[in-house]
Design an enzyme around this catalytic site. Sequence first.
Site, PDB file in Angstrom:
ATOM      1  N   CYS A  45       1.359  -1.208   0.371  1.00 56.93           N
ATOM      2  CA  CYS A  45      -0.216   0.023   0.145  1.00 56.93           C
ATOM      3  C   CYS A  45       0.800   1.029   0.222  1.00 56.93           C
ATOM      4  CB  CYS A  45      -0.576  -0.031   1.062  1.00 56.93           C
ATOM      5  SG  CYS A  45      -2.125  -1.185   1.609  1.00 56.93           S
TER       6      CYS A  45
HETATM    7  C1  BEZ Z   1       0.444  -4.471   1.597  1.00 62.01           C
HETATM    8  O1  BEZ Z   1      -0.070  -3.617   2.039  1.00 62.01           O
HETATM    9  O2  BEZ Z   1       1.703  -4.589   1.646  1.00 62.01           O
HETATM   10  C2  BEZ Z   1      -0.410  -5.888   2.668  1.00 62.01           C
HETATM   11  C3  BEZ Z   1      -1.616  -5.159   2.657  1.00 62.01           C
HETATM   12  C4  BEZ Z   1      -2.758  -6.574   3.030  1.00 62.01           C
HETATM   13  C5  BEZ Z   1      -2.183  -7.958   3.019  1.00 62.01           C
HETATM   14  C6  BEZ Z   1      -0.871  -8.241   2.275  1.00 62.01           C
HETATM   15  C7  BEZ Z   1      -0.288  -6.637   1.745  1.00 62.01           C
END
Ligand code: BEZ
Length: 210
Positions: A45
Amino acid sequence: MAIRLGDEAPDFTAETTEGKVEFHKWLGNSWGILFSHPKDFTPVCTTELGAVAKLKKEFDKRNVKVIAISVDGLDSHKKWVPDIEETQGVQLNYPIIADPDKKVAVLYDMIHPNASDNFTVRSVFIIGPDKKIKLTITYPASTGRNFDEILRVIDSLQLTAKFSVATPVNWKYGEDVIITPAVKDEDIPAKFPKGHRRIKPYLRYTEQPN
Ligand code: BEZ
C-alpha cells in the site's frame, strides 16, 4: 450489492486527510478514481499510494480527481502519510478517506469476506463526469496495482466516450483504433476522413481521431 458498470457511483460524506468530502460535490464535473487499500502501514500500500502521487500531473491532464480509502481512521492515515512521503520520495497530493465504520467500504462492496472480514481489498472504481461507474477492478491484497494501466484505461474511456471507436488489445494513446460495428461502411469517410483499413467487415481500423 456489487456495483456494476453504468451504475451511479454511490454518494457519501466522509472525513479525509484533506478535510470533509461530499463525494459527488467533490467530483464536480471531473472524472474520478476511488481506490481502496487493505491497511495503513503496510508495504505494498505504501508503494501504491506513492506511485499515485507521482502520477498526479497525468491525472490532472486528463481532468481526473483521485481519492484513496481504507478502513483505518484519520489519525492512522495522518501518521502514515510522512512514511509514504519519506520512503517513496513524493508529497501526498490527494485525499485519503478514513472509513473506520466501513460505511463507504460497504457501500462500494470493497470488503470481500472470503479474502478478509476486516480489510478492504484493492478495488478501483473509475467514475465519469456523469457520476456513472465506467470501470471496476479488484486485486487481492498481495498484488500491487499497475497505475499506468489505469491511466491507459482512462485514455480509452475518454476517447471512446467522444468518438464511435473502441481500442484494441494493448492499445496505447496515439495508436490506431477500431471503428465500432455500429458505424456502416458507407458512413466511415464522413466520420473518419483521415482514412481507414478494412481487414474484415467487422474489423476496421482508423487513426486515433482526436
Ligand atoms: C500490503 O500492502 O503490503 C499488504 C496489505 C495487506 C495484506 C498483505 C499485504
